[in-house]
Design a protein around this motif. Sequence first.
Motif, PDB file in Angstrom:
ATOM      1  N   VAL A 121       0.835  -1.191   0.000  1.00 11.84           N
ATOM      2  CA  VAL A 121       0.000   0.000   0.000  1.00 11.84           C
ATOM      3  C   VAL A 121       0.873   1.246   0.000  1.00 11.84           C
ATOM      4  O   VAL A 121       1.964   1.265   0.570  1.00 11.84           O
ATOM      5  CB  VAL A 121      -0.944  -0.026   1.229  1.00 11.84           C
ATOM      6  CG1 VAL A 121      -0.160  -0.085   2.536  1.00 11.84           C
ATOM      7  CG2 VAL A 121      -1.908   1.140   1.220  1.00 11.84           C
ATOM      8  N   VAL A 122       0.379   2.304  -0.657  1.00 13.29           N
ATOM      9  CA  VAL A 122       1.058   3.587  -0.677  1.00 13.29           C
ATOM     10  C   VAL A 122       0.008   4.686  -0.599  1.00 13.29           C
ATOM     11  O   VAL A 122      -1.119   4.516  -1.082  1.00 13.29           O
ATOM     12  CB  VAL A 122       1.931   3.728  -1.958  1.00 13.29           C
ATOM     13  CG1 VAL A 122       1.066   3.755  -3.214  1.00 13.29           C
ATOM     14  CG2 VAL A 122       2.808   4.964  -1.897  1.00 13.29           C
ATOM     15  N   VAL A 123       0.360   5.802   0.032  1.00 11.16           N
ATOM     16  CA  VAL A 123      -0.548   6.943   0.159  1.00 11.16           C
ATOM     17  C   VAL A 123      -0.007   8.088  -0.683  1.00 11.16           C
ATOM     18  O   VAL A 123       1.155   8.482  -0.550  1.00 11.16           O
ATOM     19  CB  VAL A 123      -0.698   7.379   1.625  1.00 11.16           C
ATOM     20  CG1 VAL A 123      -1.614   8.601   1.732  1.00 11.16           C
ATOM     21  CG2 VAL A 123      -1.244   6.233   2.468  1.00 11.16           C
ATOM     22  N   LYS A 124      -0.849   8.620  -1.544  1.00 16.62           N
ATOM     23  CA  LYS A 124      -0.488   9.741  -2.412  1.00 16.62           C
ATOM     24  C   LYS A 124      -0.658  11.054  -1.651  1.00 16.62           C
ATOM     25  O   LYS A 124      -1.334  11.103  -0.614  1.00 16.62           O
ATOM     26  CB  LYS A 124      -1.369   9.706  -3.663  1.00 16.62           C
ATOM     27  CG  LYS A 124      -0.873  10.479  -4.864  1.00 16.62           C
ATOM     28  CD  LYS A 124      -1.679  10.081  -6.107  1.00 16.62           C
ATOM     29  CE  LYS A 124      -1.302  10.934  -7.312  1.00 16.62           C
ATOM     30  NZ  LYS A 124      -1.924  12.286  -7.197  1.00 16.62           N
ATOM     31  N   SER A 125      -0.086  12.145  -2.170  1.00  9.17           N
ATOM     32  CA  SER A 125      -0.125  13.427  -1.466  1.00  9.17           C
ATOM     33  C   SER A 125      -1.531  13.974  -1.314  1.00  9.17           C
ATOM     34  O   SER A 125      -1.791  14.782  -0.422  1.00  9.17           O
ATOM     35  CB  SER A 125       0.756  14.448  -2.177  1.00  9.17           C
ATOM     36  OG  SER A 125       0.279  14.701  -3.485  1.00  9.17           O
ATOM     37  N   ASP A 126      -2.475  13.547  -2.170  1.00  6.02           N
ATOM     38  CA  ASP A 126      -3.864  13.998  -2.036  1.00  6.02           C
ATOM     39  C   ASP A 126      -4.642  13.197  -0.999  1.00  6.02           C
ATOM     40  O   ASP A 126      -5.834  13.419  -0.796  1.00  6.02           O
ATOM     41  CB  ASP A 126      -4.584  13.958  -3.385  1.00  6.02           C
ATOM     42  CG  ASP A 126      -4.701  12.551  -3.965  1.00  6.02           C
ATOM     43  OD1 ASP A 126      -4.244  11.585  -3.321  1.00  6.02           O
ATOM     44  OD2 ASP A 126      -5.248  12.417  -5.082  1.00  6.02           O
ATOM     45  N   GLY A 127      -3.963  12.253  -0.347  1.00  2.10           N
ATOM     46  CA  GLY A 127      -4.599  11.424   0.670  1.00  2.10           C
ATOM     47  C   GLY A 127      -5.200  10.137   0.157  1.00  2.10           C
ATOM     48  O   GLY A 127      -5.644   9.303   0.956  1.00  2.10           O
ATOM     49  N   SER A 128      -5.227   9.947  -1.150  1.00  8.96           N
ATOM     50  CA  SER A 128      -5.751   8.696  -1.698  1.00  8.96           C
ATOM     51  C   SER A 128      -4.810   7.547  -1.359  1.00  8.96           C
ATOM     52  O   SER A 128      -3.597   7.718  -1.249  1.00  8.96           O
ATOM     53  CB  SER A 128      -5.946   8.800  -3.210  1.00  8.96           C
ATOM     54  OG  SER A 128      -4.731   9.102  -3.869  1.00  8.96           O
ATOM     55  N   ILE A 129      -5.398   6.364  -1.197  1.00 10.10           N
ATOM     56  CA  ILE A 129      -4.659   5.171  -0.802  1.00 10.10           C
ATOM     57  C   ILE A 129      -4.719   4.174  -1.952  1.00 10.10           C
ATOM     58  O   ILE A 129      -5.800   3.850  -2.454  1.00 10.10           O
ATOM     59  CB  ILE A 129      -5.254   4.565   0.479  1.00 10.10           C
ATOM     60  CG1 ILE A 129      -5.107   5.564   1.638  1.00 10.10           C
ATOM     61  CG2 ILE A 129      -4.582   3.228   0.825  1.00 10.10           C
ATOM     62  CD1 ILE A 129      -5.870   5.183   2.882  1.00 10.10           C
ATOM     63  N   TRP A 130      -3.563   3.709  -2.391  1.00 12.51           N
ATOM     64  CA  TRP A 130      -3.448   2.779  -3.506  1.00 12.51           C
ATOM     65  C   TRP A 130      -2.873   1.470  -2.983  1.00 12.51           C
ATOM     66  O   TRP A 130      -1.865   1.469  -2.270  1.00 12.51           O
ATOM     67  CB  TRP A 130      -2.530   3.361  -4.577  1.00 12.51           C
ATOM     68  CG  TRP A 130      -2.960   4.711  -5.105  1.00 12.51           C
ATOM     69  CD1 TRP A 130      -3.153   5.856  -4.372  1.00 12.51           C
ATOM     70  CD2 TRP A 130      -3.229   5.067  -6.466  1.00 12.51           C
ATOM     71  NE1 TRP A 130      -3.523   6.890  -5.188  1.00 12.51           N
ATOM     72  CE2 TRP A 130      -3.584   6.441  -6.486  1.00 12.51           C
ATOM     73  CE3 TRP A 130      -3.196   4.369  -7.673  1.00 12.51           C
ATOM     74  CZ2 TRP A 130      -3.898   7.120  -7.656  1.00 12.51           C
ATOM     75  CZ3 TRP A 130      -3.511   5.038  -8.843  1.00 12.51           C
ATOM     76  CH2 TRP A 130      -3.864   6.399  -8.832  1.00 12.51           C
ATOM     77  N   PHE A 131      -3.512   0.341  -3.320  1.00 15.47           N
ATOM     78  CA  PHE A 131      -3.014  -0.935  -2.810  1.00 15.47           C
ATOM     79  C   PHE A 131      -3.134  -2.039  -3.862  1.00 15.47           C
ATOM     80  O   PHE A 131      -3.992  -1.979  -4.750  1.00 15.47           O
ATOM     81  CB  PHE A 131      -3.734  -1.329  -1.514  1.00 15.47           C
ATOM     82  CG  PHE A 131      -5.195  -1.679  -1.662  1.00 15.47           C
ATOM     83  CD1 PHE A 131      -5.604  -3.002  -1.842  1.00 15.47           C
ATOM     84  CD2 PHE A 131      -6.174  -0.699  -1.594  1.00 15.47           C
ATOM     85  CE1 PHE A 131      -6.945  -3.335  -1.961  1.00 15.47           C
ATOM     86  CE2 PHE A 131      -7.522  -1.020  -1.706  1.00 15.47           C
ATOM     87  CZ  PHE A 131      -7.909  -2.338  -1.896  1.00 15.47           C
TER      88      PHE A 131
END
Length: 301
Positions: A121-131
Amino acid sequence: MLDFISHDPRFSALVIGHAKLEKLWTGCRWAEGPAYFPAGRYLVWSDIPNNRMMRFDETDGSVSTFRQPSNNSNGNTTDREGRLVTCEHLARRVTRTEHDGSITVLAEQWEGRPLNSPNDVVVKSDGSIWFTDPSYGIESDYEGEAAEAEQDGCFVYRIDPRSGAIDIVIRDRVRPNGLAFSPDEQLLYVVDTGASHVPDLPVTIEAYPVGSDGRALGTPHRFATCPEGFFDGLRVDMTGNIWTSAGINVFCYGPDGAHLGTIPVGEIVANVCFGGPKRNRLYICGQTSLYAIYLKVRGAV
């Protein structure tokens, strides 16, 4: 064993020649998912088969159990508010640990069916979470619980930071695994370890261009192919270099895809992350042990 092997003159600007690879602790069955918390100067990581999360205190070198049971947690990261975000194999979900210790479920199904086994998982600067959601945690009882997959494939998902809506953003990978954004977030790097299921399939890092809306992804290009063993987890430094697990080593690739250098570890490497007060300490999860080495470069924020 050498602490660094240089393959490109640019690597010398990234490493400290006399810095040593340190083994900080051993005793895991499969160490994974390191995440660093600067406010407390500690690192949390997963020991998947032992169903626990461990904690390394950077101030005194002590190691303790952070959470057990952990639902066979795998990948971890921190969000923009310093909260722990975790992929759980056993519960087949992504969770967030709040500041008061309570746990919020962020994702556990897609179109009414359980996810496979969220992996990284990674969190983008806009707060979205990608997994990523390969099937490794439901293929046996070793890292989760054996079960039939209820999704049509292994995908990469995005969780919207405002609505909490979950969308599939990548469908074209066999077993998506580690993932990380470039420092400018114009690229999303995704590891595909589908060779674990498809003979002769290369183990790759694919680079997906991120659209102007910050969420749509374009056609990927092949960034790197692992010459031996598997890529797994990866992180990016401030200058755009990619530091990735690669078999029993850590490889460093330049933004142009050139293999700049190698850190030999000597056991299978699962994942890495940057930590320390200056983000210049690379923490490495080997199969059984936690390692660290200081670098000249800082991890991307």
